[in-house]
Design a protein around this motif. Structure first.
Motif, PDB file in Angstrom:
ATOM      1  N   LEU A  21      -8.362  26.065  20.333  1.00  0.00           N
ATOM      2  CA  LEU A  21      -8.322  27.078  21.483  1.00  0.00           C
ATOM      3  C   LEU A  21      -7.103  27.848  21.391  1.00  0.00           C
ATOM      4  CD1 LEU A  21      -9.572  27.705  24.248  1.00  0.00           C
ATOM      5  CD2 LEU A  21      -8.299  25.746  25.344  1.00  0.00           C
ATOM      6  N   VAL A  22      -7.161  29.071  21.283  1.00  0.00           N
ATOM      7  CA  VAL A  22      -6.344  30.067  21.403  1.00  0.00           C
ATOM      8  C   VAL A  22      -6.156  30.753  22.827  1.00  0.00           C
ATOM      9  CG1 VAL A  22      -5.330  32.346  20.213  1.00  0.00           C
ATOM     10  CG2 VAL A  22      -6.622  30.462  18.832  1.00  0.00           C
ATOM     11  N   ILE A  23      -4.983  30.719  23.387  1.00  0.00           N
ATOM     12  CA  ILE A  23      -4.770  31.364  24.717  1.00  0.00           C
ATOM     13  C   ILE A  23      -3.583  32.237  24.471  1.00  0.00           C
ATOM     14  CG2 ILE A  23      -4.263  30.834  27.218  1.00  0.00           C
ATOM     15  CD1 ILE A  23      -5.393  28.195  26.775  1.00  0.00           C
ATOM     16  N   LYS A  24      -3.790  33.442  24.943  1.00  0.00           N
ATOM     17  CA  LYS A  24      -2.721  34.626  24.686  1.00  0.00           C
ATOM     18  C   LYS A  24      -1.879  34.470  26.060  1.00  0.00           C
ATOM     19  CE  LYS A  24      -4.199  36.388  20.929  1.00  0.00           C
ATOM     20  NZ  LYS A  24      -3.355  36.155  19.752  1.00  0.00           N
ATOM     21  N   LYS A  25      -0.355  34.220  25.878  1.00  0.00           N
ATOM     22  CA  LYS A  25       0.431  34.272  27.057  1.00  0.00           C
ATOM     23  C   LYS A  25       0.388  35.642  27.818  1.00  0.00           C
ATOM     24  CE  LYS A  25       3.817  31.263  24.898  1.00  0.00           C
ATOM     25  NZ  LYS A  25       5.245  30.971  24.736  1.00  0.00           N
ATOM     26  N   ALA A  26       0.101  36.623  27.002  1.00  0.00           N
ATOM     27  CA  ALA A  26      -0.013  38.075  27.871  1.00  0.00           C
ATOM     28  C   ALA A  26      -0.962  38.031  28.799  1.00  0.00           C
ATOM     29  CB  ALA A  26      -0.190  39.084  26.651  1.00  0.00           C
ATOM     30  N   ASP A  27      -2.032  37.415  28.678  1.00  0.00           N
ATOM     31  CA  ASP A  27      -3.222  37.252  29.671  1.00  0.00           C
ATOM     32  C   ASP A  27      -2.758  36.633  30.877  1.00  0.00           C
ATOM     33  OD1 ASP A  27      -4.762  38.343  27.733  1.00  0.00           O
ATOM     34  OD2 ASP A  27      -5.924  36.839  27.209  1.00  0.00           O
ATOM     35  N   LEU A  28      -1.677  35.869  30.840  1.00  0.00           N
ATOM     36  CA  LEU A  28      -1.425  35.163  32.137  1.00  0.00           C
ATOM     37  C   LEU A  28      -0.103  35.798  32.588  1.00  0.00           C
ATOM     38  CD1 LEU A  28      -1.529  31.678  30.277  1.00  0.00           C
ATOM     39  CD2 LEU A  28      -3.182  32.826  31.664  1.00  0.00           C
ATOM     40  N   VAL A  29       0.204  37.100  32.421  1.00  0.00           N
ATOM     41  CA  VAL A  29       1.467  37.728  32.965  1.00  0.00           C
ATOM     42  C   VAL A  29       0.907  37.989  34.457  1.00  0.00           C
ATOM     43  CG1 VAL A  29       2.576  39.923  33.168  1.00  0.00           C
ATOM     44  CG2 VAL A  29       2.150  38.549  30.809  1.00  0.00           C
ATOM     45  N   ALA A  30      -0.308  38.550  34.773  1.00  0.00           N
ATOM     46  CA  ALA A  30      -0.586  38.921  35.966  1.00  0.00           C
ATOM     47  C   ALA A  30      -0.393  37.846  36.933  1.00  0.00           C
ATOM     48  CB  ALA A  30      -1.979  39.418  36.033  1.00  0.00           C
ATOM     49  N   GLY A  32       1.960  35.539  36.746  1.00  0.00           N
ATOM     50  CA  GLY A  32       3.329  35.169  37.067  1.00  0.00           C
ATOM     51  C   GLY A  32       4.172  34.498  35.930  1.00  0.00           C
ATOM     52  N   LEU A  33       3.210  34.260  34.640  1.00  0.00           N
ATOM     53  CA  LEU A  33       3.968  34.066  33.696  1.00  0.00           C
ATOM     54  C   LEU A  33       4.992  35.071  32.787  1.00  0.00           C
ATOM     55  CD1 LEU A  33       4.471  31.533  31.548  1.00  0.00           C
ATOM     56  CD2 LEU A  33       2.711  32.516  30.244  1.00  0.00           C
ATOM     57  N   THR A  34       6.152  34.870  32.387  1.00  0.00           N
ATOM     58  CA  THR A  34       6.747  35.701  31.602  1.00  0.00           C
ATOM     59  C   THR A  34       7.090  35.061  30.167  1.00  0.00           C
ATOM     60  OG1 THR A  34       8.049  36.267  33.503  1.00  0.00           O
ATOM     61  CG2 THR A  34       9.017  36.912  31.406  1.00  0.00           C
ATOM     62  N   PRO A  35       5.859  35.839  29.276  1.00  0.00           N
ATOM     63  CA  PRO A  35       5.857  35.115  28.093  1.00  0.00           C
ATOM     64  C   PRO A  35       7.146  34.895  27.125  1.00  0.00           C
ATOM     65  CG  PRO A  35       3.923  36.670  28.452  1.00  0.00           C
ATOM     66  CD  PRO A  35       5.201  36.838  29.500  1.00  0.00           C
ATOM     67  N   GLN A  36       7.360  33.785  26.735  1.00  0.00           N
ATOM     68  CA  GLN A  36       8.861  33.798  25.924  1.00  0.00           C
ATOM     69  C   GLN A  36       8.539  32.854  24.786  1.00  0.00           C
ATOM     70  OE1 GLN A  36      11.543  31.857  28.753  1.00  0.00           O
ATOM     71  NE2 GLN A  36      11.994  33.770  29.848  1.00  0.00           N
ATOM     72  N   THR A  37       9.318  32.961  23.841  1.00  0.00           N
ATOM     73  CA  THR A  37       9.170  32.000  22.576  1.00  0.00           C
ATOM     74  C   THR A  37       9.167  30.435  22.991  1.00  0.00           C
ATOM     75  OG1 THR A  37      11.458  32.353  21.787  1.00  0.00           O
ATOM     76  CG2 THR A  37       9.865  33.961  21.005  1.00  0.00           C
ATOM     77  N   ASN A  38       9.736  30.238  24.171  1.00  0.00           N
ATOM     78  CA  ASN A  38       9.981  28.931  24.187  1.00  0.00           C
ATOM     79  C   ASN A  38       9.943  28.650  25.807  1.00  0.00           C
ATOM     80  OD1 ASN A  38      12.078  30.318  25.246  1.00  0.00           O
ATOM     81  ND2 ASN A  38      13.696  28.997  24.701  1.00  0.00           N
ATOM     82  N   ASN A  39       8.606  29.160  26.447  1.00  0.00           N
ATOM     83  CA  ASN A  39       8.112  28.590  27.552  1.00  0.00           C
ATOM     84  C   ASN A  39       7.979  27.336  27.845  1.00  0.00           C
ATOM     85  OD1 ASN A  39       6.485  31.603  27.449  1.00  0.00           O
ATOM     86  ND2 ASN A  39       7.308  31.132  29.553  1.00  0.00           N
ATOM     87  N   ARG A  40       8.661  26.575  28.971  1.00  0.00           N
ATOM     88  CA  ARG A  40       8.344  25.370  29.250  1.00  0.00           C
ATOM     89  C   ARG A  40       6.873  25.048  29.465  1.00  0.00           C
ATOM     90  NH1 ARG A  40      11.851  26.921  33.082  1.00  0.00           N
ATOM     91  NH2 ARG A  40      10.761  25.927  34.699  1.00  0.00           N
ATOM     92  N   ALA A  41       6.819  23.671  29.145  1.00  0.00           N
ATOM     93  CA  ALA A  41       5.088  23.224  29.391  1.00  0.00           C
ATOM     94  C   ALA A  41       4.697  23.177  30.679  1.00  0.00           C
ATOM     95  CB  ALA A  41       5.288  21.826  28.682  1.00  0.00           C
ATOM     96  N   GLU A  42       5.552  22.978  31.645  1.00  0.00           N
ATOM     97  CA  GLU A  42       5.119  23.039  33.020  1.00  0.00           C
ATOM     98  C   GLU A  42       4.965  24.728  33.399  1.00  0.00           C
ATOM     99  OE1 GLU A  42       9.626  22.408  33.501  1.00  0.00           O
ATOM    100  OE2 GLU A  42       8.074  21.611  32.029  1.00  0.00           O
ATOM    101  N   GLN A  43       5.585  25.668  32.575  1.00  0.00           N
ATOM    102  CA  GLN A  43       5.285  26.909  33.213  1.00  0.00           C
ATOM    103  C   GLN A  43       3.741  27.492  32.437  1.00  0.00           C
ATOM    104  OE1 GLN A  43       8.986  28.572  31.064  1.00  0.00           O
ATOM    105  NE2 GLN A  43       9.201  29.420  32.752  1.00  0.00           N
ATOM    106  N   LEU A  44       3.394  26.813  31.307  1.00  0.00           N
ATOM    107  CA  LEU A  44       2.233  27.161  30.991  1.00  0.00           C
ATOM    108  C   LEU A  44       1.047  26.266  31.647  1.00  0.00           C
ATOM    109  CD1 LEU A  44       3.620  26.973  27.232  1.00  0.00           C
ATOM    110  CD2 LEU A  44       2.762  28.801  28.368  1.00  0.00           C
TER     111      LEU A  44
END
Length: 118
Positions: A21-30, A32-44
């Motif tokens: 299952l592939v989920i793009k972090k960029a799809d979650l910006v709206a 409130g997620l700020t995509p980073q190489t090391n986002n915390r699991a709870e942020q995701l």
């Protein structure tokens, strides 16, 4: 009643194979997620839950993500809880909480999954 699509729950660029299952972090910006190489699991997890919640309830927004209000300055909301067949997500109680000397706004989100009983 209808089924939710992969794009509705995980973003427009979500895809799947038999093993991934592939989920793009960029799809979650709206959401409130700020995509980073090391986002915390709870942020995701929070970003995914908020993405899913946006299909069930929320407020109408304009093209600049500003909440649309009516003539009485009341935000115009929507509620789709009866629309989907096997899942319901809704906000419950929002409250302020003191946690380790810091003040936090706490949002409770309830997820209900439905399966037919045998």
């Amino acid at each position: 009643m209808q089924a939710l699509t992969l794009a509705q729950l995980f973003g427009v660029n979500a895809s799947q194979t038999a093993t991934e299952l592939v989920i793009k972090k960029a799809d979650l910006v709206a959401i409130g997620l700020t995509p980073q190489t090391n986002n915390r699991a709870e942020q995701l997890v929070v970003a995914l839950v908020l993405q899913a919640l946006s299909n069930f309830e929320g407020y109408l927004t304009d093209e600049n993500s500003n909440i649309i209000i009516d003539e009485k300055n009341t935000p115009i909301g929507y509620n789709n809880e009866q629309l989907y067949e096997l899942l319901d997500i809704f906000r419950w109680d929002d409250y302020v909480k003191d946690r380790n000397g810091q003040i936090y706004l706490t949002n409770t989100i309830v997820m209900e999954s439905y399966a037919q009983a045998d």
